[in-house]
Write an enzyme that holds these catalytic residues in place. Structure first.
Site, PDB file in Angstrom:
ATOM      1  CD  GLU A   7      -4.812   1.452  -2.505  1.00  0.00           C
ATOM      2  OE1 GLU A   7      -5.834   1.014  -1.980  1.00  0.00           O
ATOM      3  OE2 GLU A   7      -4.128   2.377  -2.016  1.00  0.00           O
ATOM      4  CG  ASP A  31      -0.940   3.377   5.984  1.00  0.00           C
ATOM      5  OD1 ASP A  31      -1.830   3.785   5.222  1.00  0.00           O
ATOM      6  OD2 ASP A  31      -0.272   4.122   6.722  1.00  0.00           O
ATOM      7  CG  ASP A  88      -1.828   1.193   1.288  1.00  0.00           C
ATOM      8  OD1 ASP A  88      -2.205   1.704   0.217  1.00  0.00           O
ATOM      9  OD2 ASP A  88      -2.173   1.627   2.409  1.00  0.00           O
TER      10      ASP A  88
END
Length: 157
Positions: free
Chosen positions: A66, A139, A7
């Site tokens: 992501e 996160d 992420d």
């Protein structure tokens, strides 16, 4: 198969390594690459050094990150894009390829709903992996969700 979920962020970069054996998924390691507020070049160096450590610690078979999201502040978008470019290059140098998933794809894969709240994603991540304790910060939860999303989309060869 070991999957690294990432992420990306400009302050913290969440990461998670999960192992997929058949239909079973196990969390191997998850955490943050903490990025100190400094010059952009130094921040990118910190991110790349953190990735080096993760790749040296695990035999990673697949990497998923992501996809970049929309932000209202153009400076934030530009900085995130620079981080994302450095991250992509580092992964390509170390591993050779990676997969990308949008936030909506990740939420849908993990919760069944593309518009799920972060708390719903966190709940489902814990449930899928049989984890009882809270996973913080978000996160890290997001990185686990990214790795899980990839695990649903990949076949073991």
């Amino acid at each position: 198969m070991k999957i690294l979920g990432i992420d990306p962020g400009t302050r913290n970069c969440g990461y998670a390594v999960i192992e997929k054996t058949g239909n079973k998924k196990t969390l191997i390691e998850a955490g943050l690459i903490k990025i100190k507020q400094d010059s952009l070049q130094y921040q990118i160096t910190q991110l790349c050094e953190g990735l080096d450590i993760i790749f040296k610690s695990h035999k990673i078979d697949a990497v998923a990150i992501e996809d970049i999201f929309y932000a209202h502040n153009p400076k934030t978008v530009l900085k995130l894009a620079q981080f994302r470019g450095a991250l992509s290059l580092k992964i390509l140098q170390i591993h050779g390829e990676f997969s990308e998933y949008t936030p909506l794809q990740i939420k849908k894969a993990v919760t069944g709903k593309a518009k799920a709240a972060k708390e719903q994603v966190a709940f489902m991540v814990k449930k899928m992996l049989g984890i009882n304790q809270e996973i913080k910060p978000l996160d890290v939860t997001d990185a686990i969700a990214i790795a899980l999303t990839h695990s649903f989309n990949v076949r073991i060869s």
